[in-house]
Design an enzyme around this catalytic site. Structure first.
Site, PDB file in Angstrom:
ATOM      1  N   ARG A 112       0.848  -1.176   0.000  1.00 45.06           N
ATOM      2  CA  ARG A 112       0.000   0.000   0.000  1.00 45.06           C
ATOM      3  C   ARG A 112       0.886   1.227   0.000  1.00 45.06           C
ATOM      4  O   ARG A 112       1.676   1.422   0.905  1.00 45.06           O
ATOM      5  CB  ARG A 112      -0.833  -0.024   1.282  1.00 45.06           C
ATOM      6  CG  ARG A 112      -2.261   0.214   1.053  1.00 45.06           C
ATOM      7  CD  ARG A 112      -3.078  -0.033   2.274  1.00 45.06           C
ATOM      8  NE  ARG A 112      -2.571   0.468   3.540  1.00 45.06           N
ATOM      9  CZ  ARG A 112      -3.349   0.776   4.557  1.00 45.06           C
ATOM     10  NH1 ARG A 112      -4.652   0.673   4.449  1.00 45.06           N
ATOM     11  NH2 ARG A 112      -2.858   1.176   5.691  1.00 45.06           N
ATOM     12  N   THR A 116      -0.700   7.572  -1.150  1.00 43.11           N
ATOM     13  CA  THR A 116      -1.980   7.478  -1.878  1.00 43.11           C
ATOM     14  C   THR A 116      -2.892   6.385  -1.308  1.00 43.11           C
ATOM     15  O   THR A 116      -4.089   6.371  -1.586  1.00 43.11           O
ATOM     16  CB  THR A 116      -1.731   7.129  -3.352  1.00 43.11           C
ATOM     17  OG1 THR A 116      -1.167   5.809  -3.405  1.00 43.11           O
ATOM     18  CG2 THR A 116      -0.772   8.105  -4.002  1.00 43.11           C
ATOM     19  N   ASP A 208       0.272  -2.926  12.425  1.00 47.27           N
ATOM     20  CA  ASP A 208       0.768  -3.319  11.099  1.00 47.27           C
ATOM     21  C   ASP A 208       1.118  -4.812  11.117  1.00 47.27           C
ATOM     22  O   ASP A 208       2.084  -5.235  11.766  1.00 47.27           O
ATOM     23  CB  ASP A 208       1.999  -2.487  10.747  1.00 47.27           C
ATOM     24  CG  ASP A 208       2.414  -2.703   9.300  1.00 47.27           C
ATOM     25  OD1 ASP A 208       2.670  -3.870   8.922  1.00 47.27           O
ATOM     26  OD2 ASP A 208       2.473  -1.728   8.546  1.00 47.27           O
ATOM     27  N   ASP A 211       4.739  -5.839   9.858  1.00 47.92           N
ATOM     28  CA  ASP A 211       5.795  -5.468  10.809  1.00 47.92           C
ATOM     29  C   ASP A 211       5.775  -6.360  12.040  1.00 47.92           C
ATOM     30  O   ASP A 211       6.819  -6.752  12.554  1.00 47.92           O
ATOM     31  CB  ASP A 211       5.639  -3.998  11.222  1.00 47.92           C
ATOM     32  CG  ASP A 211       6.110  -3.054  10.134  1.00 47.92           C
ATOM     33  OD1 ASP A 211       6.886  -3.491   9.259  1.00 47.92           O
ATOM     34  OD2 ASP A 211       5.704  -1.881  10.143  1.00 47.92           O
TER      35      ASP A 211
HETATM   36  C1  PRP Z   1      -1.187  -4.606   4.554  1.00 49.32           C
HETATM   37  C2  PRP Z   1      -2.007  -5.868   4.655  1.00 49.32           C
HETATM   38  C3  PRP Z   1      -2.804  -5.825   3.385  1.00 49.32           C
HETATM   39  C4  PRP Z   1      -3.036  -4.350   3.162  1.00 49.32           C
HETATM   40  C5  PRP Z   1      -4.435  -4.029   3.607  1.00 49.32           C
HETATM   41  O1  PRP Z   1      -0.096  -4.798   3.736  1.00 49.32           O
HETATM   42  O2  PRP Z   1      -1.235  -7.019   4.818  1.00 49.32           O
HETATM   43  O3  PRP Z   1      -2.125  -6.385   2.259  1.00 49.32           O
HETATM   44  O4  PRP Z   1      -2.116  -3.665   4.012  1.00 49.32           O
HETATM   45  O5  PRP Z   1      -4.731  -2.707   3.334  1.00 49.32           O
HETATM   46  P1  PRP Z   1      -5.820  -2.273   2.260  1.00 49.32           P
HETATM   47  O6  PRP Z   1      -7.005  -3.128   2.498  1.00 49.32           O
HETATM   48  O7  PRP Z   1      -6.069  -0.827   2.599  1.00 49.32           O
HETATM   49  O8  PRP Z   1      -5.229  -2.433   0.906  1.00 49.32           O
HETATM   50  P2  PRP Z   1       0.985  -3.632   3.472  1.00 49.32           P
HETATM   51  O9  PRP Z   1       0.600  -2.824   2.290  1.00 49.32           O
HETATM   52  O10 PRP Z   1       1.228  -2.881   4.761  1.00 49.32           O
HETATM   53  O11 PRP Z   1       2.261  -4.431   3.019  1.00 49.32           O
HETATM   54  P3  PRP Z   1       3.133  -5.526   3.826  1.00 49.32           P
HETATM   55  O12 PRP Z   1       2.311  -6.772   3.918  1.00 49.32           O
HETATM   56  O13 PRP Z   1       4.304  -5.692   2.955  1.00 49.32           O
HETATM   57  O14 PRP Z   1       3.485  -4.985   5.188  1.00 49.32           O
HETATM   58  N1  URA Z   2      -2.437  -3.007   7.069  1.00 46.56           N
HETATM   59  C1  URA Z   2      -2.119  -3.452   8.304  1.00 46.56           C
HETATM   60  O1  URA Z   2      -1.147  -4.196   8.457  1.00 46.56           O
HETATM   61  N2  URA Z   2      -2.869  -3.060   9.337  1.00 46.56           N
HETATM   62  C2  URA Z   2      -3.944  -2.248   9.203  1.00 46.56           C
HETATM   63  O2  URA Z   2      -4.601  -1.932  10.211  1.00 46.56           O
HETATM   64  C3  URA Z   2      -4.253  -1.799   7.912  1.00 46.56           C
HETATM   65  C4  URA Z   2      -3.497  -2.190   6.862  1.00 46.56           C
END
Ligand code: PRP
Ligand code: URA
Length: 217
Positions: A112, A116, A208, A211
């Site tokens: 994400r 944006t 997160d 993380d």
């Molecule tokens: C997180 C999560 C989803 C997304 C959800 O991933 O694991 O993939 O955010 O958010 P959305 O519904 O608003 O799209 P992130 O983009 O933080 O990436 P990561 O898994 O690499 O930490």
């Molecule tokens: N991605 C995450 O990991 N946590 C949230 O709460 C939203 C998006």
């Protein structure tokens, strides 16, 4: 604030089994460390797979027990693909494979954009016969729904048909987005939380997921 909000939609299944709710509470706790967090995500994924496979077809077979021959049932050979959305979805793969060891695993890399909030694709590798498989997209979090909707669209472009989405926690906004844009996708979630905050994090959520799984913050 309650985390037990409900959605009444035929394509949304909220899994309120006591074991799931217990494990989810520990997962949410800010004091739960990365090792326990990983174990819980894996266990929750296994429990979710149990429910998400409820409609699998059975075929009759014959078994000879020590007592007599009898007619019983086995899985009718359904082909499954587990598709984690990188990176946090990786934490759910092993738990699902424990129940469905013959499943193939495809990867869709999306993150994400912090400015944006739009999903950005950076990797994709899918089983060749994706169109013939029942698909379980896995990702712990469904926030705005942008990543999940993009993954579904992406898989559809590659020929995928039967798509299910397994998330641990969903925001109402994310469910609405997937229901609106992804016809015929069934969403399985352990909880529907209250809302998104100003940075599109789920409230109360668990922070997160990526993380916390990988200890990167
Ligand atoms: C997180 C999560 C989803 C997304 C959800 O991933 O694991 O993939 O955010 O958010 P959305 O519904 O608003 O799209 P992130 O983009 O933080 O990436 P990561 O898994 O690499 O930490
Ligand atoms: N991605 C995450 O990991 N946590 C949230 O709460 C939203 C998006």
């Amino acid at each position: 604030m309650s985390s037990a909000h409900r959605v009444d939609h035929p394509n949304v299944v909220v899994m309120d089994h006591p074991l799931i709710q217990h494990k989810l509470s520990i997962l949410r706790d800010v004091d739960t460390g990365a090792k326990e967090f990983r174990e819980l995500v894996k266990e929750l994924a296994t429990l979710m797979a149990y429910e998400a496979t409820r409609d699998f077809q059975l075929a009759e077979t014959t078994v000879t027990t020590p007592i007599t021959e009898t007619t019983t049932y086995v899985l009718a050979g359904k082909k499954v693909a587990v598709i984690p959305i990188l990176r946090a979805g990786l934490g759910m793969v092993e738990g699902i494979l424990q129940l469905i060891p013959a499943a193939k695993v495809g990867h869709v890399g999306l993150y994400r954009d912090p400015e944006t909030l739009e999903p950005v694709e950076y990797y994709c590798k899918l089983p060749e016969d994706i169109g013939e498989r029942d698909i379980l997209i896995v990702d712990p979090m469904l926030a705005t729904g942008g990543s999940a909707a993009a993954a579904v669209q992406f898989l559809r472009d590659k020929g995928a048909k039967a798509i299910n989405l397994l998330v641990l926690i969903a925001a109402p906004e994310g469910i609405e987005e997937v229901v609106r844009t992804c016809e015929d996708v069934r969403i399985y979630t352990c909880a529907v939380d209250s809302h998104l905050d100003d940075h599109a994090y789920i409230v109360p959520g668990l922070g997160d997921a990526g993380d916390r799984l990988f200890g990167t913050k």
